[in-house]
Design an enzyme around this catalytic site. Structure first.
Site, PDB file in Angstrom:
ATOM      1  N   HIS A 130      18.847  -1.083  -0.546  1.00  0.00           N
ATOM      2  CA  HIS A 130      18.422  -2.399  -0.057  1.00  0.00           C
ATOM      3  C   HIS A 130      17.338  -2.988  -0.969  1.00  0.00           C
ATOM      4  CE1 HIS A 130      16.293   1.017   1.411  1.00  0.00           C
ATOM      5  NE2 HIS A 130      15.295   0.315   1.893  1.00  0.00           N
ATOM      6  N   ARG A 131      16.365  -2.147  -1.355  1.00  0.00           N
ATOM      7  CA  ARG A 131      15.250  -2.632  -2.188  1.00  0.00           C
ATOM      8  C   ARG A 131      15.756  -3.035  -3.582  1.00  0.00           C
ATOM      9  NH1 ARG A 131      12.179   0.877  -0.819  1.00  0.00           N
ATOM     10  NH2 ARG A 131      11.263  -0.487   0.744  1.00  0.00           N
ATOM     11  N   ASN A 136       0.836  -1.205   0.000  1.00  0.00           N
ATOM     12  CA  ASN A 136       0.000   0.000   0.000  1.00  0.00           C
ATOM     13  C   ASN A 136       0.868   1.251   0.000  1.00  0.00           C
ATOM     14  OD1 ASN A 136      -2.727  -1.007   0.079  1.00  0.00           O
ATOM     15  ND2 ASN A 136      -2.150  -1.910   2.049  1.00  0.00           N
ATOM     16  N   ASN A 137       2.152   1.075  -0.175  1.00  0.00           N
ATOM     17  CA  ASN A 137       3.093   2.196  -0.118  1.00  0.00           C
ATOM     18  C   ASN A 137       3.418   2.651  -1.553  1.00  0.00           C
ATOM     19  OD1 ASN A 137       5.509   3.677  -0.059  1.00  0.00           O
ATOM     20  ND2 ASN A 137       6.057   2.803   1.925  1.00  0.00           N
ATOM     21  N   LYS A 151       7.099   2.917  -2.600  1.00  0.00           N
ATOM     22  CA  LYS A 151       7.740   1.645  -2.973  1.00  0.00           C
ATOM     23  C   LYS A 151       7.381   1.288  -4.417  1.00  0.00           C
ATOM     24  CE  LYS A 151       7.741  -1.012   1.397  1.00  0.00           C
ATOM     25  NZ  LYS A 151       7.147  -2.214   2.038  1.00  0.00           N
ATOM     26  N   GLY A 176       9.559   7.532   4.321  1.00  0.00           N
ATOM     27  CA  GLY A 176       9.923   6.796   5.537  1.00  0.00           C
ATOM     28  C   GLY A 176      11.102   7.432   6.264  1.00  0.00           C
ATOM     29  N   TYR A 177      12.134   6.635   6.494  1.00  0.00           N
ATOM     30  CA  TYR A 177      13.310   7.079   7.250  1.00  0.00           C
ATOM     31  C   TYR A 177      14.423   7.637   6.346  1.00  0.00           C
ATOM     32  CZ  TYR A 177      11.254   4.370  11.125  1.00  0.00           C
ATOM     33  OH  TYR A 177      10.429   3.872  12.105  1.00  0.00           O
ATOM     34  N   ASP A 178      14.115   7.872   5.077  1.00  0.00           N
ATOM     35  CA  ASP A 178      15.169   8.291   4.133  1.00  0.00           C
ATOM     36  C   ASP A 178      15.924   9.536   4.586  1.00  0.00           C
ATOM     37  OD1 ASP A 178      15.023   6.260   2.300  1.00  0.00           O
ATOM     38  OD2 ASP A 178      13.677   7.310   0.924  1.00  0.00           O
ATOM     39  N   ASP A 208       8.885  -6.414   2.603  1.00  0.00           N
ATOM     40  CA  ASP A 208       8.841  -5.892   3.966  1.00  0.00           C
ATOM     41  C   ASP A 208      10.237  -5.375   4.280  1.00  0.00           C
ATOM     42  OD1 ASP A 208       6.812  -5.630   6.168  1.00  0.00           O
ATOM     43  OD2 ASP A 208       8.539  -6.346   7.297  1.00  0.00           O
TER      44      ASP A 208
HETATM   45  P1  ITT Z   1       3.542  -2.100   2.861  1.00  0.00           P
HETATM   46  O1  ITT Z   1       3.642  -2.979   4.085  1.00  0.00           O
HETATM   47  O2  ITT Z   1       2.150  -1.869   2.395  1.00  0.00           O
HETATM   48  O3  ITT Z   1       4.454  -2.560   1.746  1.00  0.00           O
HETATM   49  P2  ITT Z   1       4.824  -0.086   4.552  1.00  0.00           P
HETATM   50  O4  ITT Z   1       5.132   1.361   4.313  1.00  0.00           O
HETATM   51  O5  ITT Z   1       4.082  -0.468   5.799  1.00  0.00           O
HETATM   52  O6  ITT Z   1       4.075  -0.617   3.237  1.00  0.00           O
HETATM   53  P3  ITT Z   1       7.126  -1.640   5.460  1.00  0.00           P
HETATM   54  O7  ITT Z   1       6.343  -2.296   6.544  1.00  0.00           O
HETATM   55  O8  ITT Z   1       8.013  -2.499   4.625  1.00  0.00           O
HETATM   56  O9  ITT Z   1       6.161  -0.867   4.436  1.00  0.00           O
HETATM   57  O10 ITT Z   1       8.008  -0.443   5.994  1.00  0.00           O
HETATM   58  C1  ITT Z   1       8.405  -0.311   7.325  1.00  0.00           C
HETATM   59  C2  ITT Z   1       8.786   1.116   7.572  1.00  0.00           C
HETATM   60  O11 ITT Z   1      10.051   1.375   6.977  1.00  0.00           O
HETATM   61  C3  ITT Z   1       7.825   2.169   7.049  1.00  0.00           C
HETATM   62  O12 ITT Z   1       7.771   3.221   7.981  1.00  0.00           O
HETATM   63  C4  ITT Z   1       8.478   2.636   5.771  1.00  0.00           C
HETATM   64  O13 ITT Z   1       8.149   3.993   5.483  1.00  0.00           O
HETATM   65  C5  ITT Z   1       9.955   2.473   6.102  1.00  0.00           C
HETATM   66  N1  ITT Z   1      10.717   2.162   4.892  1.00  0.00           N
HETATM   67  C6  ITT Z   1      10.598   1.069   4.107  1.00  0.00           C
HETATM   68  N2  ITT Z   1      11.441   1.147   3.057  1.00  0.00           N
HETATM   69  C7  ITT Z   1      12.102   2.326   3.208  1.00  0.00           C
HETATM   70  C8  ITT Z   1      13.078   3.001   2.438  1.00  0.00           C
HETATM   71  O14 ITT Z   1      13.533   2.505   1.303  1.00  0.00           O
HETATM   72  N3  ITT Z   1      13.506   4.185   2.882  1.00  0.00           N
HETATM   73  C9  ITT Z   1      13.057   4.718   4.030  1.00  0.00           C
HETATM   74  N4  ITT Z   1      12.128   4.166   4.800  1.00  0.00           N
HETATM   75  C10 ITT Z   1      11.650   2.971   4.389  1.00  0.00           C
END
Ligand code: ITT
Length: 190
Positions: free
Chosen positions: A176-177, A9-10, A13, A149-151, A69
């Site tokens: 990482h992705r 849902n992100n 991503k 996110g934490y970028d 994830d």
């Molecule tokens: P989905 O589960 O729907 O895929 P989500 O945003 O909940 O979406 P995650 O559980 O994988 O995705 O992410 C965990 C947290 O880490 C969430 O706060 C993200 O914003 C952050 N995150 C994931 N990938 C990141 C990235 O590449 N850079 C910075 N923050 C990231």
């Protein structure tokens, strides 16, 4: 071309992954398959949650699927926020999560961290996982406006700027992705 669902849902991503895949695979979103419910993420680690998301969507909607994830793993916080990265502060708000990390690291010199992504490919009751990791450090404050996110607090090793100061193309070269996605692509090509 085979249609594959990316179970997230992100939207950030999805944008990163569409750029990485360069139309080599047709990605459909959860909305496009009418999956609007919350997918249970009750695993105790990143691997389990990645598996649960991919399995749920593939089984219920009968479509090949992959899920991502991810988590930020900080040495001085004994691996936190890790599997709890999305709701570390008790909310799913990026600002709150970042502030909690920065507060916990106040006056702490060891700022080593890594981002980890586990991608699960799930099709016809079988699955495979692909891991991508990148080492770095946590900045003293938020820097940069890009990414998500934490970028804005993660400085990858051998760079002097955060992910949020990079373009998506720059982040995709090292992230990482991207590492996990390249492994998935190799698997699908074979
Ligand atoms: P989905 O589960 O729907 O895929 P989500 O945003 O909940 O979406 P995650 O559980 O994988 O995705 O992410 C965990 C947290 O880490 C969430 O706060 C993200 O914003 C952050 N995150 C994931 N990938 C990141 C990235 O590449 N850079 C910075 N923050 C990231």
């Amino acid at each position: 071309m085979k249609k594959i669902c990316f179970a997230t849902n992100n939207d950030s991503k999805i944008a990163e992954i569409k750029l990485l895949l360069q139309n080599k695979i047709e990605i459909v979103s959860l909305k496009e398959i009418n999956c609007i419910e919350d997918i249970p993420e009750i695993g105790t680690n990143i691997e389990e949650n990645s598996f649960l998301k991919a399995q749920y969507v593939s089984k219920k909607y009968k479509i090949p699927c992959f899920a991502d994830d991810s988590g930020l793993i900080i040495d001085a916080l004994k691996g936190e926020p890790g599997v709890n990265s999305s709701h570390y502060s008790g909310t799913r708000n990026d600002e709150d999560n970042i502030n909690k990390v920065l507060n916990k690291l106040t006056n702490i010199d060891n700022r080593k961290a890594k981002f980890k992504t586990v991608i699960t490919w799930y099709e016809n009751e079988s699955f495979k996982q692909f891991v991508g990791e990148i080492n770095g450090t946590i900045s003293l404050k938020k820097i940069g406006n890009g990414g998500f996110g934490y970028d804005s607090i993660f400085i990858p090793e051998n760079f002097d700027k955060t992910f949020a100061e990079m373009t998506t193309i720059e982040k995709n070269i090292i992230s990482h992705r991207a590492i996990a996605i390249h492994k998935l692509m190799n698997f699908l090509n074979n």
